[in-house]
Design an enzyme around this catalytic site. Structure first.
Site, PDB file in Angstrom:
ATOM      1  N   GLU A 243      12.126  23.257 -14.061  1.00 19.46           N
ATOM      2  CA  GLU A 243      11.061  22.776 -13.168  1.00 19.46           C
ATOM      3  C   GLU A 243      11.505  21.399 -12.693  1.00 19.46           C
ATOM      4  O   GLU A 243      11.406  20.421 -13.426  1.00 19.46           O
ATOM      5  CB  GLU A 243       9.731  22.685 -13.922  1.00 19.46           C
ATOM      6  CG  GLU A 243       9.240  23.993 -14.525  1.00 19.46           C
ATOM      7  CD  GLU A 243       8.761  25.002 -13.478  1.00 19.46           C
ATOM      8  OE1 GLU A 243       8.494  24.595 -12.334  1.00 19.46           O
ATOM      9  OE2 GLU A 243       8.676  26.190 -13.814  1.00 19.46           O
ATOM     10  N   CYS A 277       5.610  15.609  -9.216  1.00 23.23           N
ATOM     11  CA  CYS A 277       6.706  16.390  -8.628  1.00 23.23           C
ATOM     12  C   CYS A 277       6.309  17.009  -7.299  1.00 23.23           C
ATOM     13  O   CYS A 277       7.163  17.273  -6.464  1.00 23.23           O
ATOM     14  CB  CYS A 277       7.152  17.462  -9.606  1.00 23.23           C
ATOM     15  SG  CYS A 277       5.784  18.346 -10.317  1.00 23.23           S
TER      16      CYS A 277
HETATM   17  P1  NAD Z   1      14.368  12.956 -16.259  1.00 26.68           P
HETATM   18  O1  NAD Z   1      15.198  14.061 -15.719  1.00 26.68           O
HETATM   19  O2  NAD Z   1      14.927  11.587 -16.239  1.00 26.68           O
HETATM   20  O3  NAD Z   1      13.975  13.251 -17.792  1.00 26.68           O
HETATM   21  C1  NAD Z   1      13.312  14.426 -18.173  1.00 26.68           C
HETATM   22  C2  NAD Z   1      13.600  14.705 -19.635  1.00 26.68           C
HETATM   23  O4  NAD Z   1      14.989  14.998 -19.807  1.00 26.68           O
HETATM   24  C3  NAD Z   1      13.311  13.540 -20.573  1.00 26.68           C
HETATM   25  O5  NAD Z   1      12.746  14.038 -21.768  1.00 26.68           O
HETATM   26  C4  NAD Z   1      14.682  12.958 -20.838  1.00 26.68           C
HETATM   27  O6  NAD Z   1      14.771  12.264 -22.060  1.00 26.68           O
HETATM   28  C5  NAD Z   1      15.502  14.239 -20.888  1.00 26.68           C
HETATM   29  N1  NAD Z   1      16.947  14.091 -20.690  1.00 26.68           N
HETATM   30  C6  NAD Z   1      17.599  13.127 -19.999  1.00 26.68           C
HETATM   31  N2  NAD Z   1      18.949  13.351 -20.077  1.00 26.68           N
HETATM   32  C7  NAD Z   1      19.115  14.476 -20.812  1.00 26.68           C
HETATM   33  C8  NAD Z   1      20.244  15.227 -21.231  1.00 26.68           C
HETATM   34  N3  NAD Z   1      21.481  14.863 -20.918  1.00 26.68           N
HETATM   35  N4  NAD Z   1      20.037  16.326 -21.993  1.00 26.68           N
HETATM   36  C9  NAD Z   1      18.799  16.712 -22.333  1.00 26.68           C
HETATM   37  N5  NAD Z   1      17.681  16.043 -21.960  1.00 26.68           N
HETATM   38  C10 NAD Z   1      17.848  14.936 -21.211  1.00 26.68           C
HETATM   39  O7  NAD Z   1      12.972  13.032 -15.479  1.00 26.68           O
HETATM   40  P2  NAD Z   1      11.733  12.034 -15.546  1.00 26.68           P
HETATM   41  O8  NAD Z   1      12.120  10.758 -14.870  1.00 26.68           O
HETATM   42  O9  NAD Z   1      11.164  11.970 -16.919  1.00 26.68           O
HETATM   43  O10 NAD Z   1      10.653  12.823 -14.650  1.00 26.68           O
HETATM   44  C11 NAD Z   1      10.645  12.760 -13.268  1.00 26.68           C
HETATM   45  C12 NAD Z   1      11.302  13.973 -12.660  1.00 26.68           C
HETATM   46  O11 NAD Z   1      10.690  15.147 -13.151  1.00 26.68           O
HETATM   47  C13 NAD Z   1      11.134  14.045 -11.152  1.00 26.68           C
HETATM   48  O12 NAD Z   1      12.329  14.499 -10.568  1.00 26.68           O
HETATM   49  C14 NAD Z   1      10.027  15.070 -10.977  1.00 26.68           C
HETATM   50  O13 NAD Z   1      10.017  15.720  -9.740  1.00 26.68           O
HETATM   51  C15 NAD Z   1      10.335  16.011 -12.078  1.00 26.68           C
HETATM   52  N6  NAD Z   1       9.153  16.802 -12.398  1.00 26.68           N
HETATM   53  C16 NAD Z   1       9.131  18.116 -12.058  1.00 26.68           C
HETATM   54  C17 NAD Z   1       7.989  18.869 -12.327  1.00 26.68           C
HETATM   55  C18 NAD Z   1       7.908  20.323 -11.986  1.00 26.68           C
HETATM   56  O14 NAD Z   1       7.049  20.998 -12.546  1.00 26.68           O
HETATM   57  N7  NAD Z   1       8.739  20.860 -11.114  1.00 26.68           N
HETATM   58  C19 NAD Z   1       6.898  18.274 -12.938  1.00 26.68           C
HETATM   59  C20 NAD Z   1       6.970  16.921 -13.271  1.00 26.68           C
HETATM   60  C21 NAD Z   1       8.106  16.203 -13.010  1.00 26.68           C
END
Ligand code: NAD
Length: 469
Positions: A243, A277
């Site tokens: 997502e 998002c």
């Molecule tokens: P992010 O990608 O920075 O982090 C998301 C999660 O991934 C966190 O728990 C982080 O610790 C983890 N993570 C980071 N690097 C990783 C790795 N190498 N391996 C495994 N896990 C890792 O995102 P964010 O800044 O927390 O959230 C914002 C983003 O999320 C935006 O792009 C937004 O659009 C998206 N989002 C999407 C939806 C949806 O349903 N489509 C909903 C909410 C947010």
């Protein structure tokens, strides 16, 4: 951190901060790579123990969880607002949704239907009786983002548990307290201990071990496109549900009435300081409505109070980090340097940014093409529906889109021709109820959430054939 349903204390701490003033919001234990192995081991036992539970047992746990979230609503709301930065009003709304998400997940535990298969409809199937069952996929790694730290984590671990899977939740580091509180609520609801694991810490440090672990059978990730792509490349032979981000668009067709929806469009762009998002980012307005709509939107944007999210009068809270504030501002500057007009907003005070209306951008500017994740609405005009559809689709993303029109034929054309996981007519793309199928196409993701749909992703079909001679 929680492993096998037990809170684990360590001296190494994750400290979370209030994005408004950088004060400490709280602290929890920091998980290490060794803890990933312990959590997987616990989850393996959890999977065996869950096999002895009936769907009704799992339903009972999840419905109890819903009640606990409701009882602890204010505590959750304050923690979410403090460490994520959304306003208390927004945080309370998130908790109310999470109460529902837990209840819908509970209901899905009772609906794991299979089906019969008419084996003897095939020429070689005579004498065979077939059916299929839905069985748990196995250990689920749930990696969640900062922006809805309760409800989006629950969208993963609620359906996982409903389907009979143990989970390892890895919440965003900046919202670790909320993640741990959710895990504790699961434990308090009487969940099978091994099924409940929460690893609080850095995604980049824990990610490789968790994502590549052969005993993890499904990774359900919500977050940015780039991290999602990295996980997909590294996951190996397991299921992934992604997502990811978007630059969602809303269209005001030529028959739209700006007065009717301008408030809603402003809400869609500025709630949670644009950190949703499916936030409205791109607004495409028919040329005959354009000037009037921009005037109305400017009035809406200027009327909003940006500031401390814990203050009841605040409409727009801080952006999550100062680096993000600077990034958003640099993208606006780039667009202005290319000839865009900054109609209002963009003043910075700490991590707070006043709501921005930007017009006359190029389709190639970052503010149009990339995910902004800030309180910015980029408003441009179009001549006809062909052009509006082309502009909406000119994106690597496709999560949800909104179209304002009362012309049925026009609405249906947009539904058919917009490439997105959801098209909402006479509504902004932000609209979501938690039971609906939710997810994206193109680089916005793979698979769907919403408890009923998540349960399908989190189960395998097991075929049974009887040869009756
Ligand atoms: P992010 O990608 O920075 O982090 C998301 C999660 O991934 C966190 O728990 C982080 O610790 C983890 N993570 C980071 N690097 C990783 C790795 N190498 N391996 C495994 N896990 C890792 O995102 P964010 O800044 O927390 O959230 C914002 C983003 O999320 C935006 O792009 C937004 O659009 C998206 N989002 C999407 C939806 C949806 O349903 N489509 C909903 C909410 C947010």
């Amino acid at each position: 951190m929680i492993i096998a349903g037990k809170a684990i204390e360590s001296n190494d701490r994750v400290i979370t901060h209030n994005p408004y003033d950088n004060s400490v919001a709280g602290d929890v234990s920091r998980a290490s790579e060794a803890d990933v192995e312990k959590a997987v081991e616990a989850a393996r036992r959890g999977l065996e123990d869950l096999a002895h539970q009936t769907p009704y047992d799992r339903y009972s746990t999840l419905i109890k969880l819903s009640g606990i979230l409701s009882q602890r609503a204010e505590q959750f709301a304050k923690t979410i607002a403090s460490e994520m930065g959304k306003t208390l009003r927004e945080a309370r709304a998130e908790v109310a949704r999470a109460v529902q998400t837990a209840a819908w997940s509970a209901e899905e535990a009772k609906r794991l239907y299979g089906s019969t298969v008419p084996m003897d409809a095939a020429p070689t199937g005579t004498g065979k009786v077939g059916l299929y069952l839905r069985v748990p996929v196995g250990i689920v790694a749930a990696i969640s983002p900062f922006n809805f730290p309760l409800n989006l984590s629950l969208h993963k671990i609620g359906p996982a548990y409903a389907a009979g899977n143990p989970f390892i939740l890895k919440p965003a580091e900046s919202t670790s307290m909320t993640g741990e509180m959710l895990g504790q609520a699961f434990v308090d609801a009487g969940a099978v201990p091994g099924a409940v694991n929460v690893l609080t810490g850095s995604g980049s440090k824990l990610g490789l071990k968790l994502v590549t672990h052969p005993d993890v059978r499904l990774i359900t990730f919500t977050g940015s496109r780039d991290v999602g792509a990295w996980i997909t490349r590294n996951a190996g032979l397991k299921k992934v549900v992604m997502e990811l981000g978007s630059n969602s668009a809303v269209v005001l067709a030529q028959d739209a009435v700006p007065e009717d929806m301008v408030k809603r469009v402003a809400l869609g762009g500025y709630s949670q300081a644009g950190q949703v998002c499916i936030s409205v980012q791109r607004v495409y307005v028919h040329e005959k409505l354009f000037d009037h709509f921009v005037d109305l939107l400017e009035q809406q944007a200027r009327a909003l109070t940006a500031g401390n999210q814990l203050d009841d009068a605040t409409d727009v809270g801080p952006v999550v980090t100062h680096n993000d504030v600077l990034r958003i501002h640099s993208w606006i500057d780039e667009a202005v340097a290319h000839g865009a007009r900054l109609v209002c907003g963009g003043e910075i005070n700490g991590n707070v940014m006043t709501p921005v209306v930007l017009t006359g951008t190029r389709e190639t500017d970052k503010v149009v093409q990339d995910e902004l994740f800030g309180p910015v609405l980029v408003v441009n005009k179009f001549k006809d529906d062909d052009q509006a559809i082309a502009m909406v689709n000119n994106s690597r993303y496709g999560l949800q889109a909104g179209v304002y029109t009362h012309d049925l034929n026009r609405a249906w054309r947009y539904v058919r021709e917009i490439h997105a996981g959801g098209v909402l007519i006479n509504e902004i793309p932000n609209f979501r109820v938690d039971l609906m199928p939710y997810g994206g196409v193109k680089e916005s993701g793979i698979g769907r959430e919403g408890p009923r749909f998540a349960v399908e992703e989190m189960t395998e079909i097991k075929l049974v054939v009887f040869h009756l001679g």
